[in-house]
Design a protein around this motif. Structure first.
Motif, PDB file in Angstrom:
ATOM      1  N   GLU A  16       0.881  -1.155   0.000  1.00 29.82           N
ATOM      2  CA  GLU A  16       0.000   0.000   0.000  1.00 29.82           C
ATOM      3  C   GLU A  16       0.923   1.211   0.000  1.00 29.82           C
ATOM      4  O   GLU A  16       1.833   1.316   0.831  1.00 29.82           O
ATOM      5  CB  GLU A  16      -0.888   0.025   1.238  1.00 29.82           C
ATOM      6  N   VAL A  17       0.693   2.115  -0.934  1.00 28.88           N
ATOM      7  CA  VAL A  17       1.535   3.301  -1.063  1.00 28.88           C
ATOM      8  C   VAL A  17       0.653   4.534  -0.907  1.00 28.88           C
ATOM      9  O   VAL A  17      -0.383   4.642  -1.558  1.00 28.88           O
ATOM     10  CB  VAL A  17       2.251   3.332  -2.438  1.00 28.88           C
ATOM     11  N   VAL A  18       1.080   5.434  -0.047  1.00 25.11           N
ATOM     12  CA  VAL A  18       0.388   6.700   0.141  1.00 25.11           C
ATOM     13  C   VAL A  18       1.348   7.806  -0.293  1.00 25.11           C
ATOM     14  O   VAL A  18       2.494   7.862   0.165  1.00 25.11           O
ATOM     15  CB  VAL A  18      -0.041   6.918   1.607  1.00 25.11           C
ATOM     16  N   VAL A  19       0.871   8.660  -1.191  1.00 31.72           N
ATOM     17  CA  VAL A  19       1.670   9.783  -1.665  1.00 31.72           C
ATOM     18  C   VAL A  19       1.005  11.052  -1.133  1.00 31.72           C
ATOM     19  O   VAL A  19      -0.153  11.320  -1.425  1.00 31.72           O
ATOM     20  CB  VAL A  19       1.744   9.825  -3.210  1.00 31.72           C
ATOM     21  N   ARG A  20       1.762  11.813  -0.351  1.00 27.03           N
ATOM     22  CA  ARG A  20       1.256  13.075   0.196  1.00 27.03           C
ATOM     23  C   ARG A  20       2.036  14.221  -0.423  1.00 27.03           C
ATOM     24  O   ARG A  20       3.265  14.237  -0.367  1.00 27.03           O
ATOM     25  CB  ARG A  20       1.414  13.109   1.710  1.00 27.03           C
ATOM     26  N   GLU A  21       1.305  15.148  -1.013  1.00 27.73           N
ATOM     27  CA  GLU A  21       1.888  16.332  -1.634  1.00 27.73           C
ATOM     28  C   GLU A  21       0.946  17.487  -1.372  1.00 27.73           C
ATOM     29  O   GLU A  21      -0.259  17.367  -1.614  1.00 27.73           O
ATOM     30  CB  GLU A  21       1.993  16.148  -3.149  1.00 27.73           C
ATOM     31  N   GLY A  22       1.484  18.582  -0.887  1.00 26.77           N
ATOM     32  CA  GLY A  22       0.617  19.715  -0.610  1.00 26.77           C
ATOM     33  C   GLY A  22      -0.437  19.326   0.402  1.00 26.77           C
ATOM     34  O   GLY A  22      -0.143  18.731   1.432  1.00 26.77           O
ATOM     35  N   LYS A  23      -1.683  19.607   0.087  1.00 26.46           N
ATOM     36  CA  LYS A  23      -2.789  19.303   1.004  1.00 26.46           C
ATOM     37  C   LYS A  23      -3.475  17.979   0.687  1.00 26.46           C
ATOM     38  O   LYS A  23      -4.398  17.578   1.384  1.00 26.46           O
ATOM     39  CB  LYS A  23      -3.827  20.432   0.956  1.00 26.46           C
ATOM     40  N   GLY A  24      -3.048  17.323  -0.377  1.00 22.05           N
ATOM     41  CA  GLY A  24      -3.738  16.108  -0.780  1.00 22.05           C
ATOM     42  C   GLY A  24      -2.884  14.866  -0.677  1.00 22.05           C
ATOM     43  O   GLY A  24      -1.673  14.926  -0.489  1.00 22.05           O
ATOM     44  N   ARG A  29      -2.319   0.557  -4.575  1.00 20.67           N
ATOM     45  CA  ARG A  29      -1.977  -0.830  -4.259  1.00 20.67           C
ATOM     46  C   ARG A  29      -1.074  -1.323  -5.380  1.00 20.67           C
ATOM     47  O   ARG A  29      -1.446  -1.282  -6.552  1.00 20.67           O
ATOM     48  CB  ARG A  29      -3.227  -1.704  -4.187  1.00 20.67           C
ATOM     49  N   VAL A  30       0.110  -1.784  -4.999  1.00 18.25           N
ATOM     50  CA  VAL A  30       1.110  -2.185  -5.989  1.00 18.25           C
ATOM     51  C   VAL A  30       1.565  -3.606  -5.685  1.00 18.25           C
ATOM     52  O   VAL A  30       1.811  -3.955  -4.531  1.00 18.25           O
ATOM     53  CB  VAL A  30       2.327  -1.229  -5.961  1.00 18.25           C
ATOM     54  N   THR A  31       1.678  -4.404  -6.725  1.00 19.53           N
ATOM     55  CA  THR A  31       2.204  -5.757  -6.589  1.00 19.53           C
ATOM     56  C   THR A  31       3.534  -5.839  -7.336  1.00 19.53           C
ATOM     57  O   THR A  31       3.809  -5.079  -8.258  1.00 19.53           O
ATOM     58  CB  THR A  31       1.232  -6.804  -7.163  1.00 19.53           C
ATOM     59  N   MET A  32       4.357  -6.777  -6.884  1.00 23.24           N
ATOM     60  CA  MET A  32       5.644  -7.001  -7.536  1.00 23.24           C
ATOM     61  C   MET A  32       6.086  -8.422  -7.186  1.00 23.24           C
ATOM     62  O   MET A  32       6.038  -8.819  -6.024  1.00 23.24           O
ATOM     63  CB  MET A  32       6.678  -5.980  -7.038  1.00 23.24           C
ATOM     64  N   SER A  33       6.512  -9.172  -8.164  1.00 18.05           N
ATOM     65  CA  SER A  33       6.988 -10.528  -7.898  1.00 18.05           C
ATOM     66  C   SER A  33       8.385 -10.475  -7.283  1.00 18.05           C
ATOM     67  O   SER A  33       9.122  -9.495  -7.446  1.00 18.05           O
ATOM     68  CB  SER A  33       7.015 -11.352  -9.184  1.00 18.05           C
ATOM     69  N   ILE A  51       9.917   0.029  -4.550  1.00 17.04           N
ATOM     70  CA  ILE A  51       8.614   0.651  -4.796  1.00 17.04           C
ATOM     71  C   ILE A  51       8.706   2.163  -4.606  1.00 17.04           C
ATOM     72  O   ILE A  51       8.189   2.938  -5.418  1.00 17.04           O
ATOM     73  CB  ILE A  51       7.533   0.043  -3.874  1.00 17.04           C
ATOM     74  N   GLU A  52       9.385   2.593  -3.550  1.00 15.42           N
ATOM     75  CA  GLU A  52       9.530   4.037  -3.322  1.00 15.42           C
ATOM     76  C   GLU A  52      10.282   4.698  -4.475  1.00 15.42           C
ATOM     77  O   GLU A  52       9.888   5.757  -4.961  1.00 15.42           O
ATOM     78  CB  GLU A  52      10.245   4.311  -2.006  1.00 15.42           C
ATOM     79  N   ALA A  53      11.349   4.074  -4.942  1.00 16.39           N
ATOM     80  CA  ALA A  53      12.105   4.621  -6.067  1.00 16.39           C
ATOM     81  C   ALA A  53      11.237   4.682  -7.327  1.00 16.39           C
ATOM     82  O   ALA A  53      11.298   5.645  -8.092  1.00 16.39           O
ATOM     83  CB  ALA A  53      13.357   3.778  -6.317  1.00 16.39           C
ATOM     84  N   ALA A  54      10.414   3.654  -7.541  1.00 15.02           N
ATOM     85  CA  ALA A  54       9.517   3.647  -8.694  1.00 15.02           C
ATOM     86  C   ALA A  54       8.538   4.820  -8.624  1.00 15.02           C
ATOM     87  O   ALA A  54       8.265   5.478  -9.638  1.00 15.02           O
ATOM     88  CB  ALA A  54       8.764   2.319  -8.766  1.00 15.02           C
ATOM     89  N   PHE A  55       8.040   5.110  -7.427  1.00 12.62           N
ATOM     90  CA  PHE A  55       7.117   6.239  -7.285  1.00 12.62           C
ATOM     91  C   PHE A  55       7.837   7.571  -7.490  1.00 12.62           C
ATOM     92  O   PHE A  55       7.276   8.500  -8.064  1.00 12.62           O
ATOM     93  CB  PHE A  55       6.381   6.194  -5.944  1.00 12.62           C
ATOM     94  N   LEU A  68      -1.917   5.142 -11.470  1.00 16.84           N
ATOM     95  CA  LEU A  68      -2.986   4.149 -11.298  1.00 16.84           C
ATOM     96  C   LEU A  68      -3.186   3.785  -9.825  1.00 16.84           C
ATOM     97  O   LEU A  68      -2.225   3.720  -9.059  1.00 16.84           O
ATOM     98  CB  LEU A  68      -2.657   2.883 -12.082  1.00 16.84           C
ATOM     99  N   ALA A  69      -4.418   3.524  -9.454  1.00 11.02           N
ATOM    100  CA  ALA A  69      -4.735   3.163  -8.070  1.00 11.02           C
ATOM    101  C   ALA A  69      -4.270   1.746  -7.735  1.00 11.02           C
ATOM    102  O   ALA A  69      -3.869   1.466  -6.611  1.00 11.02           O
ATOM    103  CB  ALA A  69      -6.234   3.296  -7.816  1.00 11.02           C
ATOM    104  N   ARG A  70      -4.284   0.857  -8.730  1.00  5.73           N
ATOM    105  CA  ARG A  70      -3.847  -0.526  -8.549  1.00  5.73           C
ATOM    106  C   ARG A  70      -3.043  -0.942  -9.773  1.00  5.73           C
ATOM    107  O   ARG A  70      -3.529  -0.788 -10.889  1.00  5.73           O
ATOM    108  CB  ARG A  70      -5.036  -1.466  -8.399  1.00  5.73           C
ATOM    109  N   PHE A  71      -1.854  -1.462  -9.536  1.00  8.81           N
ATOM    110  CA  PHE A  71      -1.060  -1.922 -10.671  1.00  8.81           C
ATOM    111  C   PHE A  71       0.081  -2.808 -10.200  1.00  8.81           C
ATOM    112  O   PHE A  71       0.465  -2.803  -9.040  1.00  8.81           O
ATOM    113  CB  PHE A  71      -0.519  -0.741 -11.492  1.00  8.81           C
ATOM    114  N   ASP A  72       0.624  -3.570 -11.140  1.00  9.61           N
ATOM    115  CA  ASP A  72       1.846  -4.327 -10.916  1.00  9.61           C
ATOM    116  C   ASP A  72       2.997  -3.486 -11.431  1.00  9.61           C
ATOM    117  O   ASP A  72       2.876  -2.817 -12.468  1.00  9.61           O
ATOM    118  CB  ASP A  72       1.801  -5.666 -11.660  1.00  9.61           C
TER     119      ASP A  72
END
Length: 94
Positions: A16-24, A29-33, A51-55, A68-72
């Protein structure tokens, strides 16, 4: 800020990844083998760091709301062919 948390829902690598920027914030949800994690990091970094580097890579190219909200993780290369070539630079940053 990018917050990556491993989620145990039966599969090996779910996040589960949460990205916080500004006020939002956005949630993803990310999967990875395991194989893809080893391939992308050469075994030198944790899956969470990958995952963090990918984001970080994605956020330099699009707003958080466009991710995307959900992706591999493997689909990133479909949208950004340079992803796997550029990722080591993002892994080395932090």
């Amino acid at each position: 800020m990018i917050d990556v948390r491993r989620v145990d829902d039966g599969s090996a690598l779910n996040f589960e990844v949460v990205v916080r920027e500004g006020k939002g914030e956005t949630r993803h949800r990310v999967t990875m083998s395991e194989v893809k994690s080893q391939q992308l990091t050469a075994g030198k970094h944790t899956p969470e760091r990958c995952i963090e580097a990918a984001f970080r890579f994605l956020l330099e190219r699009e707003p958080k709301e466009s991710i995307l909200a959900r992706f591999d993780i493997s689909v990133i290369s479909h949208y950004f062919p340079e992803f796997e070539r550029e990722l080591p630079r993002y892994l080395a940053r932090f």
